[in-house]
Write an enzyme that holds these catalytic residues in place. Structure first.
Site, PDB file in Angstrom:
ATOM      1  N   SER A 224      14.883   9.341   3.949  1.00 47.51           N
ATOM      2  CA  SER A 224      13.971  10.150   4.751  1.00 47.51           C
ATOM      3  C   SER A 224      14.625  11.470   5.120  1.00 47.51           C
ATOM      4  O   SER A 224      15.855  11.569   5.195  1.00 47.51           O
ATOM      5  CB  SER A 224      13.589   9.387   6.020  1.00 47.51           C
ATOM      6  OG  SER A 224      12.857  10.193   6.905  1.00 47.51           O
TER       7      SER A 224
ATOM      8  N   SER B 103       0.863  -1.177   0.000  1.00 45.20           N
ATOM      9  CA  SER B 103       0.000   0.000   0.000  1.00 45.20           C
ATOM     10  C   SER B 103       0.896   1.222   0.000  1.00 45.20           C
ATOM     11  O   SER B 103       2.099   1.124  -0.153  1.00 45.20           O
ATOM     12  CB  SER B 103      -0.910  -0.009   1.245  1.00 45.20           C
ATOM     13  OG  SER B 103      -0.118  -0.007   2.422  1.00 45.20           O
ATOM     14  N   GLY B 104       0.298   2.380   0.167  1.00 45.68           N
ATOM     15  CA  GLY B 104       1.093   3.585   0.318  1.00 45.68           C
ATOM     16  C   GLY B 104       1.860   3.967  -0.922  1.00 45.68           C
ATOM     17  O   GLY B 104       1.390   3.797  -2.054  1.00 45.68           O
TER      18      GLY B 104
ATOM     19  N   GLY C 198       4.425   2.682  -2.380  1.00 44.41           N
ATOM     20  CA  GLY C 198       4.763   1.612  -3.319  1.00 44.41           C
ATOM     21  C   GLY C 198       3.678   1.372  -4.346  1.00 44.41           C
ATOM     22  O   GLY C 198       3.950   1.275  -5.545  1.00 44.41           O
TER      23      GLY C 198
ATOM     24  N   TYR D 180      15.495   4.184  13.396  1.00 47.71           N
ATOM     25  CA  TYR D 180      14.977   4.509  12.066  1.00 47.71           C
ATOM     26  C   TYR D 180      15.847   5.581  11.413  1.00 47.71           C
ATOM     27  O   TYR D 180      16.273   5.436  10.257  1.00 47.71           O
ATOM     28  CB  TYR D 180      13.538   4.989  12.169  1.00 47.71           C
ATOM     29  CG  TYR D 180      12.892   5.301  10.834  1.00 47.71           C
ATOM     30  CD1 TYR D 180      12.358   4.280  10.044  1.00 47.71           C
ATOM     31  CD2 TYR D 180      12.817   6.607  10.353  1.00 47.71           C
ATOM     32  CE1 TYR D 180      11.776   4.560   8.808  1.00 47.71           C
ATOM     33  CE2 TYR D 180      12.233   6.890   9.129  1.00 47.71           C
ATOM     34  CZ  TYR D 180      11.712   5.869   8.371  1.00 47.71           C
ATOM     35  OH  TYR D 180      11.145   6.151   7.154  1.00 47.71           O
TER      36      TYR D 180
END
Length: 331
Positions: free
Chosen positions: A170, A11-12, A14, A192
């Site tokens: 990010s 989802s998202g 991708g 992260y």
């Protein structure tokens, strides 16, 4: 036709990326990779509903498991003769916690906008060891991808036209969260951020090592996208209350892309570029203006190339240990 491998959540960004790539070129062959077979097939069905004539195949892989990565690399080498694009988009952020006190204090300082766009000083995570004895975030967000790339070199290097690696990094990738002496981030609470900074380092070195063999690497930031990962940071009802504020913030914070379609902007933009003319020391950010216009902004990566080289050597050492453990999965 060309072949494209996309590693992503089902989802998202991708899924949005797959749809947008097919809008750019309906003749491409997409190979989508997910951890769950049923979700992978469901994603394929969603893509084909919009693009019924598209070539879409699937493969199951968990990049957090070295055995799974080695198996899928072997299968891909059997299936295909080359890969033109590999989108490395899998990522986890386990047990995210928001420091509301720091956030409140930051709202009254000159750091407010930076905190809201990078989560610097307000976001922590709890990591753990995986089945391979590696820190789970490091293994999933970087090392599994690294092993996959290394195992697919025969499909990526020496082709008649360049092959591309596009890593999802990010704006949360910060040098302050990363340490060469603890590159798996066993001691801190910003695993992260550390893993995403390690991604930036890796991309820089891969360009130095492989550009002359026709392999080019880039890093992108999708911005703040409302996705399954984001919704785990705060309860859904709080996000719904915050959404009007976030739309307003976008007039000042252009990386608040908010939707997966917008977040894929930099990924799609790179799909259309000639890699020889790209800057290896730049991260490409998906941006959306306050009025909803999408565009890409290039920002210099805060990377020391000597540190990047040292880190790459550590990855090679860790790779050697991993391959010795799983020698039965090698050709």
């Amino acid at each position: 036709s060309a072949l494209y491998l996309t590693r992503f959540r089902c989802s998202g960004v991708g899924l949005a990326l797959c749809r947008r790539l097919l809008e750019e070129d309906g003749s491409i062959h997409l190979c989508i990779a997910c951890r769950d077979t049923l979700k992978c097939q469901a994603t394929r069905d969603l893509i084909l509903a919009d693009h019924p004539d598209a070539q879409v195949s699937t493969i199951e892989v968990d990049v957090g498991s070295l055995a799974s990565v080695l198996r899928v690399a072997r299968e891909l080498r059997c299936r295909f003769q080359r890969l033109d694009f590999v989108y490395l988009n899998a990522g986890i952020m386990p047990n995210p916690r928001v420091n509301f006190k720091a956030l409140w204090q930051g709202l009254f300082t000159g750091k407010a906008l930076r905190m809201l766009t990078t989560a610097e000083g307000i976001m922590t995570q709890t990591d753990r060891l995986n089945g391979d004895g590696l820190q789970e975030v490091f293994a999933t967000n970087l090392f599994g991808h690294f092993i996959l790339v290394r195992q697919l070199e025969s499909l990526l290097c020496g082709n008649e036209k360049p092959s591309r690696l596009i890593w999802t990094s990010s704006s949360n990738a910060r040098k302050s969260a990363f340490s060469l002496s603890d590159y798996q981030h066993t001691k801190g609470q910003e695993s992260y951020s550390s893993s995403k900074y390690a991604t930036d380092l890796t991309s820089v070195v891969l360009n130095r090592k492989f550009n002359n063999q026709g392999l080019y690497s880039s890093v992108v930031c999708p911005g703040l996208v409302m996705s399954n990962m984001t919704y785990r940071i705060l309860p859904v009802f709080i996000w719904k209350l915050l959404m009007p504020i976030m739309w307003m913030i976008r007039f000042f914070a252009k990386t608040y892309t908010l939707t997966p379609y917008n977040g894929a902007e930099a990924h799609v933009w790179l799909f259309k570029q000639k890699p020889e003319y790209l800057d290896a020391l730049v991260k490409y950010h998906s941006c959306t203006s306050g009025l909803g216009k999408n565009y890409v902004e290039a920002r210099q990566i805060d990377v020391d190339e000597e540190t990047a080289e040292e880190f790459y050597q550590k990855l090679l050492e860790l790779e050697k240990q991993a391959l010795e453990r799983y020698s039965d999965l090698l050709d």
